[in-house]
Design an enzyme around this catalytic site. Structure first.
Site, PDB file in Angstrom:
ATOM      1  N   THR A 195      44.183  64.679  45.146  1.00 49.44           N
ATOM      2  CA  THR A 195      43.178  63.216  44.628  1.00 49.44           C
ATOM      3  C   THR A 195      41.643  63.115  44.699  1.00 49.44           C
ATOM      4  O   THR A 195      40.394  62.354  43.963  1.00 49.44           O
ATOM      5  CB  THR A 195      44.145  61.459  44.963  1.00 49.44           C
ATOM      6  OG1 THR A 195      44.548  61.558  46.508  1.00 49.44           O
ATOM      7  CG2 THR A 195      45.522  61.946  44.694  1.00 49.44           C
ATOM      8  N   HIS A 219      41.820  22.675  34.441  1.00 48.94           N
ATOM      9  CA  HIS A 219      42.255  21.409  33.843  1.00 48.94           C
ATOM     10  C   HIS A 219      40.445  20.792  34.712  1.00 48.94           C
ATOM     11  O   HIS A 219      40.078  21.392  35.612  1.00 48.94           O
ATOM     12  CB  HIS A 219      43.515  20.842  34.721  1.00 48.94           C
ATOM     13  CG  HIS A 219      44.500  21.775  34.537  1.00 48.94           C
ATOM     14  ND1 HIS A 219      44.079  21.558  33.223  1.00 48.94           N
ATOM     15  CD2 HIS A 219      45.603  22.078  35.237  1.00 48.94           C
ATOM     16  CE1 HIS A 219      46.011  22.584  32.888  1.00 48.94           C
ATOM     17  NE2 HIS A 219      46.739  22.362  34.096  1.00 48.94           N
TER      18      HIS A 219
END
Ligand SMILES: O=c1[nH]c(=O)c2[nH]c(=O)[nH]c2[nH]1
Length: 307
Positions: free
Chosen positions: A61, A264
């Site tokens: 990696t 909201h």
């Protein structure tokens, strides 16, 4: 072991942060600058590394991370994130016989050119908010999937929104309304129609332009015309109209997925025995909250699409 278990693995590197500057003269529009967070994940035939101490087939990696910088260096011409992801995917699937497939995900940090005295600056940038994202899958055969999207696109309007006619039963407290604030943080994903490397367009930068275009269509549909807006009877309906407009305007987009939380703004009414009507709501004072929030999402595809 064979016959008893089915092992499938993948590996890669995430959050590989890379920036690149393309130094154009001021007359040609100035420097171009990008900052990307890249994740690469390969499907690789290195099963012995899982089942034994044999690492001989592993592409480390760390090497995957290095490759991101090498490829960024090699991109002497401007590339979009989609093109860069394809370059990486092709690299891993063609260089290594054991790698059958690569998925490359990129999130862009939204640096935007500043304007000074109304004039675009040749090399100055400030951070914006919403982010361009892409996920590209490349197979050894050259078959391809390109999805791109937007994250964190916060939109709000102070009127032209309501919510009526929903289920009323013993659990319902929410009053019906034709006047409320509607706010959301759009996450969008859409799919491009290119299914093989050979189908990719040669015109540079078209993906970046398309991102800007989709973003504009989403916002324009959400807001409506600048002076009067457009009434939204629900987040669901607005979401659908936004998705439909994307597919209508861009024939080469096969499907679009939208996630639009309903953030909201709750009317404030305060009062007690001694001070009734301390704050009486008159479409003016709200308590903003995003916890909890509504979650509304949908995918719209073309009816005849094979995707
Ligand atoms: O636009 C809305 N859709 C809903 O599903 C919903 N539910 C709710 O409580 N408020 C709203 N608003």
């Amino acid at each position: 072991m064979a016959g008893r278990f089915d092992l499938q693995g993948r590996h890669g590197k995430s959050r590989v942060r890379v920036s690149r500057v393309w130094r154009r003269p001021a007359e040609a529009g100035g420097h171009l600058f990008v900052e990307w967070s890249v994740a690469v994940s390969v499907v690789s035939d290195c099963l012995p590394s899982y089942t034994s101490d044999d690492n001989s087939a592993i592409v480390a990696t760390d090497s995957i991370k290095n490759t991101v910088y090498v490829k960024a260096k090699e991109c002497t011409e401007v590339v979009s994130m989609e093109e860069f992801a394809v370059i990486l995917g092709r690299h891993f699937t063609s260089l290594y016989s054991q790698v059958s497939e690569a998925t490359v995900t990129i999130v862009e940090r939204p640096w935007e050119r500043v304007a000074v005295d109304g004039k675009p600056h040749s090399h100055g940038f400030k951070l914006g908010s919403e982010k361009h994202t892409t996920e590209v899958n490349v197979k050894k055969s050259g078959s391809l999937l390109i999805n791109s999207g937007i994250q964190g696109y916060s939109l709000l309007k102070t009127t032209q929104s309501g919510f009526e006619g929903f289920v009323r039963d013993r659990y319902t407290l929410l009053p019906e309304t034709r006047e409320r604030i509607v706010a959301t943080e759009v996450t969008a994903w859409w799919r491009y129609p290119f299914e093989h490397i050979s189908q990719l367009p040669s015109k540079p930068f078209c993906f970046t332009q398309r991102y800007q275009d989709v973003k504009k269509v989403l916002a324009d549909t959400f807001f409506g015309p600048p002076d009067v807006g457009v009434y939204s009877p629900s987040v669901q309906n607005t979401l659908y109209l936004m998705a439909r407009e994307v597919l209508t305007r861009f024939p080469d987009i096969a499907s679009v997925q939208l996630r639009m939380p309903n953030l909201h703004f709750i009317p404030v009414n305060l009062g007690g025995k001694e001070n009734p009507g301390l704050v009486k709501f008159a479409d003016d004072v709200y308590m903003p909250t995003d916890e909890p929030h509504g979650t509304i999402e949908a995918t719209l595809s073309r009816a005849n699409s094979k995707l």
